[in-house]
Design a protein around this motif. Sequence first.
Motif, PDB file in Angstrom:
ATOM      1  N   GLN A 129       0.839  -1.195   0.000  1.00 33.82           N
ATOM      2  CA  GLN A 129       0.000   0.000   0.000  1.00 33.82           C
ATOM      3  C   GLN A 129       0.871   1.240   0.000  1.00 33.82           C
ATOM      4  N   SER A 130       0.477   2.239  -0.751  1.00 30.10           N
ATOM      5  CA  SER A 130       1.220   3.483  -0.832  1.00 30.10           C
ATOM      6  C   SER A 130       1.097   4.272   0.459  1.00 30.10           C
ATOM      7  N   GLY A 131       2.241   4.759   0.947  1.00 28.59           N
ATOM      8  CA  GLY A 131       2.222   5.618   2.124  1.00 28.59           C
ATOM      9  C   GLY A 131       1.766   7.015   1.749  1.00 28.59           C
ATOM     10  N   ASP A 132       1.330   7.784   2.745  1.00 30.92           N
ATOM     11  CA  ASP A 132       0.854   9.138   2.504  1.00 30.92           C
ATOM     12  C   ASP A 132       1.989  10.125   2.698  1.00 30.92           C
ATOM     13  N   GLY A 133       2.137  11.016   1.736  1.00 34.34           N
ATOM     14  CA  GLY A 133       3.032  12.147   1.924  1.00 34.34           C
ATOM     15  C   GLY A 133       4.504  11.855   1.809  1.00 34.34           C
ATOM     16  N   LEU A 134       4.904  10.696   1.310  1.00 34.66           N
ATOM     17  CA  LEU A 134       6.334  10.465   1.142  1.00 34.66           C
ATOM     18  C   LEU A 134       6.877  11.492   0.157  1.00 34.66           C
ATOM     19  N   PRO A 135       7.846  12.297   0.578  1.00 36.64           N
ATOM     20  CA  PRO A 135       8.274  13.432  -0.250  1.00 36.64           C
ATOM     21  C   PRO A 135       9.266  13.060  -1.339  1.00 36.64           C
ATOM     22  N   LEU A 136       8.933  12.081  -2.144  1.00 33.77           N
ATOM     23  CA  LEU A 136       9.725  11.785  -3.331  1.00 33.77           C
ATOM     24  C   LEU A 136       9.009  12.461  -4.490  1.00 33.77           C
ATOM     25  N   VAL A 137       9.520  13.614  -4.878  1.00 34.88           N
ATOM     26  CA  VAL A 137       8.828  14.488  -5.817  1.00 34.88           C
ATOM     27  C   VAL A 137       9.671  14.668  -7.061  1.00 34.88           C
ATOM     28  N   GLY A 138       9.031  14.622  -8.234  1.00 36.04           N
ATOM     29  CA  GLY A 138       9.731  14.892  -9.480  1.00 36.04           C
ATOM     30  C   GLY A 138       9.266  13.997 -10.604  1.00 36.04           C
ATOM     31  N   ARG A 139       9.204  14.591 -11.814  1.00 36.81           N
ATOM     32  CA  ARG A 139       8.788  13.835 -12.987  1.00 36.81           C
ATOM     33  C   ARG A 139       9.904  13.695 -14.010  1.00 36.81           C
TER      34      ARG A 139
END
Length: 470
Positions: A129-139
């Motif tokens: 299940q995906s955790g909430d708010g994990l700050p791995l950001v970027g495309r």
Amino acid sequence: MNGKVLLVEDDASIATVIRSALEDEGFVVDRCDSIVARDRLLASGKYDVMLTDVMLADGDGLATIGSVRAACPAMPLIVLSAQNTFDTAVRASDTGAFEYFPKPFDLDDLVRAVSQAVGAGSRPGEEAQSGDGLPLVGRSQAMQAVYRMITRVLRNDLTVLILGESGTGKELVAEAIHELGHRKSGPFVAVNAAAIPPDLIESELFGHEKGAFTGAIAQAIGKFEQANGGTLFLDEIGDMPIEAQTRLLRALQSGRIRRVGGRQEIGVDVRIVAATNRDLKPMISAGKFREDLFYRLNVVPIQLPPLRERAEDIEALVKHFLGHAAREGLPERRIDRAAIALLEQQPWRGNVRELRNAVYRLALMARDDVIDAETIAMVLGQDSALAERHDDLDGLRGALEGWLAGVAPAPGTVYHRALAAFERPLFEHALAQTGGNQLRAAKLLGINRNTLRKKLSDLDIQADSFLRLG
């Protein structure tokens, strides 16, 4: 025939390209563009692999994948998506997908994955299940590669070595591997090898018995035992003393540890994730890092890119940090495009950590709700690179204003006249700096090579005239 493929893709041009490539390799391809049509085809025929887009005309392809798994539990699934965020990669992994391809993707890689999927069958496993708010950001493409590597290790216990400069987010990746993996119900224990005195690191890792050394007034449980059933994150592993490396290697190989001063071996069940900002191979040559330990840790390497190599992610990161700052009680702020462009030009030697700190400072000290280039110069002006970039923008603005005042352009022609005046010297300067190398010039300008070629053609600039001889 190599196999039968069901392609679920509502973009006709993309579907045509994929279908042609697969048919050239001997696959039989059926294509549809909706969830309803997908389910109808699956009910009437047998497929060796399914390729599916996420966002389809009639809904979310992944949200309805349960019916596909119920009908065809052994059929491998390959996910294609333009919604190329970490969350999408995790959702693809949750389905047990054989592979995930963010758009745009390499067609050869896709064809190769289809061939492997047909030969290997599905990869069954527990759902993560995906955790909430994990700050791995970027495309960016660099971060897409990171996301894909993370999803590949969620259902196994392979040792992971995370490589990257300070501030790139190595601990965030380690936490994601734990929180989204099958050990998420167990503890996540982090230890920083660089922060522990050399004479205490073995006690920190393995624990000690009462009286084992001066000051050991009671028994202590080490990090390995604390992490039992979960994940042990060994940060800054390159700073671990060579003597401690020997005991660590023994523990990794045997799955057993012995407390300092103890006689009994204790079995531990931990998943090891290590990280370092050092280049370990020269350290091996210099005798500062054990080669056998390196190979024991480097089973699955994940290379985190420095922020300067993924400047296209800065806007998303800034907005993410502004949101976090507001939730932590700082004023709510927005940022304009000119300010983002200014931030995108910086070297960010401290990487994402440095950017986060800068954004929090901006949120605190900005005079207006909208952060603009002037705000950045005022708040971050002590950073010489930012100050110089702001001076460059001011100079360009002044030159442009002077040029426009001199030519008195007709209404509606300002943009095109200004662009024409500044584009030629810009492209000529880039070619001069790179000796006429178009690939390097495009990289210097931050544009696609095909875009550069078109611009050179439009402006009638001969790149060959800038070639360096000798």
